[in-house]
Enzyme design. Structure first.
Site, short mmCIF file in Angstrom:
data_model
loop_
_atom_site.label_atom_id
_atom_site.label_comp_id
_atom_site.label_asym_id
_atom_site.label_seq_id
_atom_site.Cartn_x
_atom_site.Cartn_y
_atom_site.Cartn_z
N LYS A 1 0.84 -1.21 0.00
CA LYS A 1 0.00 0.00 0.00
C LYS A 1 0.87 1.26 0.00
CE LYS A 1 -3.88 -0.16 2.17
NZ LYS A 1 -4.55 -0.60 3.40
N ARG B 1 -2.97 3.30 8.39
CA ARG B 1 -3.32 2.10 7.61
C ARG B 1 -2.22 1.06 7.64
NH1 ARG B 1 -7.39 3.12 3.66
NH2 ARG B 1 -8.29 5.15 4.05
N GLY C 1 -8.00 -6.97 4.55
CA GLY C 1 -8.82 -7.01 5.76
C GLY C 1 -8.22 -7.77 6.92
N MET D 1 -5.39 -7.07 8.59
CA MET D 1 -4.76 -6.27 9.63
C MET D 1 -5.57 -4.99 9.82
SD MET D 1 -0.79 -6.88 8.85
CE MET D 1 -0.96 -6.30 7.20
N ARG E 1 -3.71 -1.46 -6.22
CA ARG E 1 -2.90 -2.67 -6.09
C ARG E 1 -3.33 -3.64 -7.18
NH1 ARG E 1 -5.73 -4.48 -0.45
NH2 ARG E 1 -7.80 -4.76 -1.29
N HIS F 1 -16.08 -8.88 1.68
CA HIS F 1 -14.97 -9.64 2.23
C HIS F 1 -15.02 -11.11 1.80
CE1 HIS F 1 -13.13 -12.04 5.51
NE2 HIS F 1 -12.16 -11.15 5.34
N ARG G 1 1.24 -48.91 -17.67
CA ARG G 1 1.41 -50.03 -16.73
C ARG G 1 0.63 -51.21 -17.31
NH1 ARG G 1 0.96 -45.54 -12.67
NH2 ARG G 1 2.67 -45.75 -11.20
N ARG H 1 5.74 -50.35 -20.15
CA ARG H 1 6.51 -51.04 -19.12
C ARG H 1 6.08 -52.50 -19.05
NH1 ARG H 1 5.96 -49.44 -12.92
NH2 ARG H 1 3.94 -50.46 -13.18
N GLU I 1 14.58 -47.11 -10.14
CA GLU I 1 13.69 -47.00 -8.97
C GLU I 1 14.24 -47.75 -7.77
OE1 GLU I 1 9.76 -48.39 -10.01
OE2 GLU I 1 10.54 -49.99 -11.27
N SER J 1 13.98 -44.02 -16.89
CA SER J 1 12.81 -43.31 -16.39
C SER J 1 12.79 -43.49 -14.88
CB SER J 1 11.53 -43.88 -17.01
OG SER J 1 10.41 -43.24 -16.43
N GLY K 1 11.43 -44.01 -11.53
CA GLY K 1 10.21 -44.45 -10.84
C GLY K 1 10.33 -43.96 -9.42
N THR K 2 9.95 -42.72 -9.22
CA THR K 2 10.25 -42.10 -7.92
C THR K 2 9.30 -42.57 -6.81
OG1 THR K 2 9.07 -40.20 -8.81
CG2 THR K 2 11.47 -40.05 -8.67
N ASN K 3 8.24 -43.29 -7.17
CA ASN K 3 7.42 -43.87 -6.10
C ASN K 3 8.24 -44.93 -5.37
OD1 ASN K 3 5.38 -42.34 -7.21
ND2 ASN K 3 4.52 -44.06 -8.38
N ASP K 4 8.78 -45.86 -6.14
CA ASP K 4 9.61 -46.89 -5.53
C ASP K 4 10.95 -46.32 -5.05
OD1 ASP K 4 8.38 -49.49 -5.37
OD2 ASP K 4 8.16 -49.36 -7.55
N CYS L 1 8.44 -40.95 -14.10
CA CYS L 1 7.04 -41.38 -14.25
C CYS L 1 6.39 -41.66 -12.90
CB CYS L 1 6.92 -42.57 -15.17
SG CYS L 1 7.80 -44.01 -14.57
N TYR M 1 11.94 -35.13 -20.02
CA TYR M 1 10.49 -34.98 -19.88
C TYR M 1 10.07 -35.38 -18.47
CZ TYR M 1 10.24 -40.04 -20.10
OH TYR M 1 10.41 -41.36 -19.80
#
Ligand code: PEP
Ligand code: MG
Length: 906
Positions: free
Chosen positions: A33, A103, A112, A114, A347, A470, A578, A634, A769, A788, A790-793, A856, A876
């Site tokens: 402000k 203000r 609103g 503060m 603003r 508000h 899969r 896969r 993975e 690739s 396999g970030t889950n495993d 993946c 990718y």
């Protein structure tokens, strides 16, 4: 020399120099402000004279245990002298009093959240002086009673209701409906009664000394930075706690000086749709809070053209200038004092996700911003919101026909929501958090104290207030569907019910609301997912994102229909199919089970021969849908028991049959049970699965590879451009690949020969993975043609957390306790899993420079993880089709932030 804590609005150059020239720095120092009041002053927009006390002063004050830093107050007094000169008035002087507002304003707007106090400088003496000067006793008394009330509640912490009760009962006794019905004498009486409220609550009198008023108000604003509602808001909006708020002291101008005065708020474009037309409300003979509070019915801004034509034209010129200057949609507050226009605030306006996208794209067309700026303005969350569920027109029509329409209000924030009704913020929050209910919060109107309930709710309904109330502003910002001003609803807060349209809804019952049309329905309506193809501006924006990004976005898709959706959403390939999902289909599962249970090679082969045509047509459909793009398939991954009937259930069946003495089919079931028990593993996720299964029982993957290449050849012969990539899961040592891959390549070549296809570009690669694969990536890349992640495993195995169990018990606590910053199954753990990835990319590319690298796991659709994939040099990311648009934007953001180059210091 003491530090400069205070900057006049005319000193924005100095503030800029102090922070090293960056506008972001000025906003950090003077608050949004204060910075914008200074900036407006600099570009010649009429702003009432004033000054800003910096956020540094606020932080110093709070750090010192509520003590103004040295020199601050003196600097405020010196600045006040300058303001007195500029305004020609004097603070505390009954002959010609200067009144100011105090203000709050942090770096990032927190509407609103503060505190602000108006009319500081009024006391019994200056009020008399003002009456003499203005000859308008009613106006002065009104201003004074407002000061006592605001000061009482904001600075002295007396509950609003204490004042409201006094006012309401007085109005009722007088038969006055509106505040404007009160006379000068009535208001004088109000001043006396409000003062009494102060005295009763605090035991001391309302402070008459204007300097004391200013000092206490400044302290109150500093404190409001750490108020509950400000903290709640910061948590949700991701604003840091150490920024502090600035305090701007601004000369008061009055919109309540008669019918040639007024006040209003406006957005330079429609904050709901983004349409390029002035959107706002104003009130003649009123003060700002009247507009925001929705106490009187406001007028549309366009009507100002006939009420106050000169001021209106000037207002339109100034707002055009402000948009051009800030190159963004502005949210402005203004006051007209006796025909003279003053801008009190500008603003960047809060807006819905749809408006954000439309405004960004329009502004590129209008040559106001670049495509890069447009892309960077839209957040992944906003794109996500645009793909969120809605009620379709048919569902709503039907509900209306069935008489479910409960009420209609202003369509304040789009999106559809169904949930259980609660009438106050605390209950709404509790029901959502503790009882995991979908909650709709319903209130007459909302106040900043209600924000925690609003944030926990799936939707918000109010019976009062307008499009800039508000409730509307907060809901839009956080993408919560919201309907406001549904005035036919009567809420009985005592009985905890609401009524409208002849229907009664009790607390806890279900309603549905549509924030796009403003309709509220009884009961739960079905939602549908919006159609991306119809969102032209978003499609344009995402095309720009693709031009900017280095990372491509591919999709995880198992079926042709998913692949088609992924492609429509902009995926440039399939990063994971899969294949086992295809085994679960009802007509295939018995064959799969027969194949698994086979005792001889011949029986197994026979079952696989039956499965082959199914798989071939699955793959043909995928290749067809992705014509021209790579498709990674896969090979079978999960442990075999997943395809078998549930052991416990089968056991129960066997026992039951034995008890009942049934013999027909019993022997088969008993054999099946023995076979399943034979497959039992204590840790199946770490057992016979992935490449291990392929080596143990190669016939399955041999069939799969044959199906892949037969389909690829058939489609190629039809003129489809097919780029199959065969992915081997769960590799831990290169020896596994050396064992299986050549066999599979031989099959591929054989099929090509059989089908007479000469040209087909294909690859064999692996998932990374297992930590050992990442660590030995240099060896693995000698055989694998692509990686690739396999970030889950990989996350499961790096942490040693079971991906199926961890979130159910300790993981959430870990995040709450700060042991983990984020859930590592959602957002990639850069320090551990990420380092393994970096190692794998570096070592893999050292051996095979053109190695294609992707991801993946679930992280492929998470913006923070996508940024990391950009940094690490992935080609990718691959994610679910629905997350593709978000990922495209996130990929562009990563390139804008870090550049397109491949090698990065992490
Ligand atoms: C992974 O492990 O990240 C992966 C994509 O494979 P799945 O989730 O099927 O184990
Ligand atoms: Mg896996």
């Amino acid at each position: 020399m003491t530090k400069k804590w205070v900057y006049l609005f005319t000193e924005v150059d100095q503030a800029e120099a102090y922070v090293g020239g960056s506008w972001d720095g000025v906003r950090g120092l003077m608050g949004g402000k204060g910075a914008n009041l200074g900036e407006m002053t600099r570009i010649g927009v009429p702003v009432p004279p004033g000054f800003t006390v910096t956020t540094e002063a606020c932080n110093a004050y709070l750090a010192a245990g509520d003590k103004f830093p040295e020199g601050m107050w003196d600097q405020m007094m010196a600045a006040l002298k300058e303001v007195e000169k500029a305004s020609g008035k004097k603070f505390g002087d009954p002959a010609n009093p200067l009144l100011v507002s105090c203000r709050s304003g942090a770096k990032f707007s927190m509407p609103g959240m503060m505190d602000t106090v108006l009319n500081i400088g009024l006391n019994d003496e200056t009020a008399k002086g003002m009456i003499q000067l203005t000859k308008n006793e009613r106006f002065v008394n009104d201003s004074y009673r407002r000061l006592v009330m605001m000061f009482g509640s904001v600075v002295l912490g007396i509950p609003d209701e204490a004042f409201e009760e006094v006012l309401d009962s007085y109005k009722a006794a007088k038969g006055a409906k509106l505040d404007t019905d009160l006379t000068a004498d009535d208001l004088k009486e109000m001043i006396a009664r409000f003062k009494a409220v102060v005295k009763n609550h605090k035991g001391f009198d309302f402070p008459q000394d204007p300097f004391e008023q200013m000092r206490l108000a400044t302290e109150a604003v500093f404190h409001s930075w750490n108020g509950k509602r400000a903290i709640d808001y910061r948590r949700k909006a991701g604003i840091r706690d150490d920024l502090g708020t600035a305090v701007s002291i601004v000369t008061m101008v009055f919109g309540n000086m008669g019918w040639d005065s007024g006040t209003g708020v406006a957005f330079t474009r429609d904050p709901s749709t983004g349409e390029k037309k002035m959107f706002g409300e104003y009130l003649l003979n009123a003060q700002g809070e009247d507009v925001v509070a929705g106490i009187r019915n406001t007028e549309k801004i366009a009507n100002m053209a006939k009420d106050l034509p000169e001021a209106y034209n000037q207002f339109m010129d100034i707002t055009r200038k402000l948009e051009l200057h800030y190159r963004n949609m502005q949210d402005v507050e203004f006051t007209i004092e006796r025909g003279r226009l003053w801008m009190l605030q500008t603003r960047d306006g809060k807006r819905t996700a749809a408006a954000e996208v439309k405004i960004a794209v329009d502004m590129v067309d209008e040559d106001l911003i670049t495509k890069e700026t447009a892309v960077s303005r839209v957040t992944p969350e906003q794109v996500d919101a645009l793909l969120h569920p809605q009620f379709d027109a048919k569902t709503m029509d039907e509900a209306e026909k069935k008489g479910q329409l409960f009420a209609k209000g202003v369509n304040a924030s789009p999106g559809a929501a169904s949930g259980q009704v609660y009438f106050d913020a605390d209950t709404a929050e509790r029901m959502a958090k503790e009882h995991k209910q979908a909650v709709i919060m319903v209130r007459p109107f909302t106040k900043p104290d209600d924000v925690h309930g609003m944030l926990a709710a799936k939707g918000i309904v109010t019976s009062e207030g307008g499009a800039t109330s508000h409730a509307a502003v907060v809901a839009r910002q956080f993408g919560v569907p919201c309907v406001v001003g549904a005035s036919m609803i009567t809420i009985d807060l005592e009985k905890r019910v609401m009524t409208a349209n002849g229907a009664l809804i009790k607390e806890g019952e279900w309603i549905s609301l549509d924030g796009a049309t403003g309709k509220v329905f009884v009961g739960e309506l079905k939602t549908s997912v919006p159609n991306l193809e119809e969102q032209k501006e978003l499609l344009t924006l995402l095309t720009w994102a693709d031009e900017i990004a280095r990372l491509q976005v591919w999709a995880n898709a198992d079926y042709p229909k998913d692949a088609r959706r992924a492609r429509a959403f902009g995926a440039k390939g399939i990063g994971l199919c899969r294949t086992e999902h295809m085994f679960f289909e009802t007509e295939r599962l018995p064959t799969v089970q027969r194949m698994i249970l086979a005792k001889t090679h011949e029986v197994r082969q026979e079952a696989l021969n039956e499965l082959l045509p199914f798989q071939r047509s699955d793959f043909a459909g995928l290749f067809n849908a992705m014509d021209g793009y790579p498709v990674i398939i896969r090979l079978i991954d999960p442990p075999l028991h997943e395809f078998m009937p549930d052991e416990e259930k089968l056991f129960e069946e066997v026992v039951e049959m034995r008890v009942r003495g049934e013999t027909k089919g019993l022997a088969e079931k008993e054999n099946l049970l023995t076979a399943i028990r034979g497959m039992h593993e204590s840790n199946p996720m770490m057992g016979l699965r992935g490449v291990r299964l392929s080596i143990y029982m190669p016939e399955i993957v041999e069939m799969q590879v044959r199906a892949i290449f037969e389909a690829a050849c058939d489609e190629t012969l039809k003129g489809i451009v097919v780029k199959p990539e065969v992915m081997i899961p769960l590799t831990g040592t290169v020896k596994e690949l050396e064992w299986i891959q050549p066999r599979l390549v031989r099959i591929a070549k054989q099929v090509l020969e059989e089908k007479g296809v000469k040209e087909l570009s294909y690859k064999f690669g692996t998932m990374i993975e297992i930590p050992r694969a990442a660590v030995t990536a240099g060896e693995i890349a000698k055989v694998a043609e692509f990686f690739s992640f396999g970030t889950n495993d990989l996350t499961q195995m790096t942490f040693g957390y079971s991906r199926d169990d961890a979130e159910r018990n300790f993981l959430i606590k870990y995040v709450e306790e700060g042991i983990l910053e984020k859930n590592p199954f959602q957002t990639l753990d850069r320090g551990g899993v990420g380092r393994l990835m970096q190692m794998a990319v570096t070592e893999g590319r050292a051996v095979r420079p053109a190695l294609e690298v992707g991801i993946c796991g679930e992280h492929g659709g998470d913006p923070n993880s996508i940024e990391f994939c950009h940094l690490v040099g992935n080609n990718y990311v691959s994610c679910s089709p629905f997350r593709v648009p978000v990922a495209r934007l996130a990929a562009a953001h990563a390139a804008l932030k870090h550049g397109k180059g491949l090698t990065q210091d992490l």
